[in-house]
Scaffold this motif. Sequence first.
Motif, short mmCIF file in Angstrom:
data_model
loop_
_atom_site.label_atom_id
_atom_site.label_comp_id
_atom_site.label_asym_id
_atom_site.label_seq_id
_atom_site.Cartn_x
_atom_site.Cartn_y
_atom_site.Cartn_z
N THR A 289 11.82 3.32 0.32
CA THR A 289 10.95 2.16 0.18
C THR A 289 10.76 1.52 1.55
O THR A 289 11.71 1.36 2.31
CB THR A 289 11.56 1.14 -0.79
OG1 THR A 289 11.69 1.75 -2.08
CG2 THR A 289 10.69 -0.10 -0.91
N SER A 290 9.52 1.16 1.86
CA SER A 290 9.21 0.55 3.14
C SER A 290 9.89 -0.82 3.26
O SER A 290 9.90 -1.61 2.32
CB SER A 290 7.70 0.39 3.30
OG SER A 290 7.39 -0.40 4.43
N ALA A 291 10.40 -1.12 4.44
CA ALA A 291 11.01 -2.42 4.70
C ALA A 291 9.98 -3.53 4.56
O ALA A 291 10.34 -4.70 4.32
CB ALA A 291 11.63 -2.43 6.09
N GLY B 131 0.16 8.97 -2.67
CA GLY B 131 -0.79 8.12 -1.96
C GLY B 131 -0.32 7.84 -0.55
O GLY B 131 0.87 7.55 -0.33
N LEU B 132 -1.23 7.89 0.39
CA LEU B 132 -0.86 7.62 1.78
C LEU B 132 -0.56 6.15 2.02
O LEU B 132 0.04 5.79 3.03
CB LEU B 132 -1.99 8.08 2.72
CG LEU B 132 -2.18 9.59 2.81
CD1 LEU B 132 -3.41 9.92 3.66
CD2 LEU B 132 -0.94 10.25 3.41
N ARG B 133 -0.95 5.27 1.07
CA ARG B 133 -0.67 3.83 1.20
C ARG B 133 0.53 3.41 0.36
O ARG B 133 0.77 2.20 0.19
CB ARG B 133 -1.90 3.02 0.80
CG ARG B 133 -3.11 3.24 1.71
CD ARG B 133 -4.34 2.51 1.17
NE ARG B 133 -4.17 1.07 1.23
CZ ARG B 133 -4.64 0.29 2.20
NH1 ARG B 133 -5.31 0.83 3.22
NH2 ARG B 133 -4.46 -1.00 2.18
N VAL C 87 7.44 4.22 -2.61
CA VAL C 87 7.99 5.55 -2.32
C VAL C 87 7.13 6.12 -1.21
O VAL C 87 6.00 6.56 -1.46
CB VAL C 87 7.97 6.46 -3.56
CG1 VAL C 87 8.54 7.84 -3.21
CG2 VAL C 87 8.77 5.85 -4.71
N LEU C 88 7.63 6.06 0.00
CA LEU C 88 6.81 6.48 1.14
C LEU C 88 6.30 7.91 0.98
O LEU C 88 6.94 8.73 0.32
CB LEU C 88 7.61 6.33 2.43
CG LEU C 88 7.85 4.88 2.89
CD1 LEU C 88 8.83 4.84 4.06
CD2 LEU C 88 6.54 4.19 3.26
#
Length: 297
Positions: free
Chosen positions: A152-154, A243-245, A249-250
Amino acid sequence: MTSARIGDVDIEYEVDGPDDGEPILLIMGMGAQLVAWPPDLVEALVAQGFRVIRYDNRDQGLSGYTETPRPKPVVLAAGLASRRWATADYTLVDLAEDAAGLLDHLGVGTAHVVGMSMGGMIAQELTLRRPERVRSLCSIMSNTGDPRNGRTSARLLRPFLRLMRAPAPTTREEAVQRGIESFRIIAGSEFDEDEMRVLAGLHLDRGGITTASRDRQLAAINASPDRTPRLREITVPTLVIHGLRDRLVLPSGGVATARAIPGSRLIMFPEMGHDLPKGRRLEIVEEITRNARRATD
């Protein structure tokens, strides 16, 4: 809708499409219910001739709930930091066995399996444990369990904390708005507030999303092993969508999944976050159908 007793838990499910259609099992992600599958996507699958099976995972929606206290935040944090310290009432293996048990209940010998987010993890585990039950696999916005990929993105930490610290909703409208904001922060560029308002209301009508049940599912993910080495054993036609965005979930999670499964096909949509954008749903159904047809070619 109706319910099945699977082991020691009740699983709520719904079936759409012709009785003689090819069964396709849709597995939803953490903290989400079977109604989170967009109706137009389900209808498009039915139009392709599938018998569409959706269900609530245990601890969600109208399925049975685990009668244990909510995992303590310190325990969840330890599990997120290292699998060695993770504890859970059940794991992804148990959730995969719920799925297999539902197929048994419905008299379905084999099915195409599509999983989203945690549902993708369950779908992978089901394919690994019960390969004779899976015709084809589609893993959407998920990962392999390797903590180096699909984290997960910070950047989501601050909005998540803001929602968690906000006062509890006191009216239905406040609860719906809280749901909309929860969906908004993980969605891509095609977020549809009106559609999410309907979905948030449906979730509320079916019991809402409790913190305890969501945290038990998170604990199950934390306590489950890395599937990467075993994913190389999968031989059924496999489609990976990401998804790239996606910040929950990166995208590295989808890349790692496709790399681990021999012969899999990876599709990444630039505007897609941790959602199923309306403008891509028919394309997603077409790709799922194409992947399923590979199982019979």
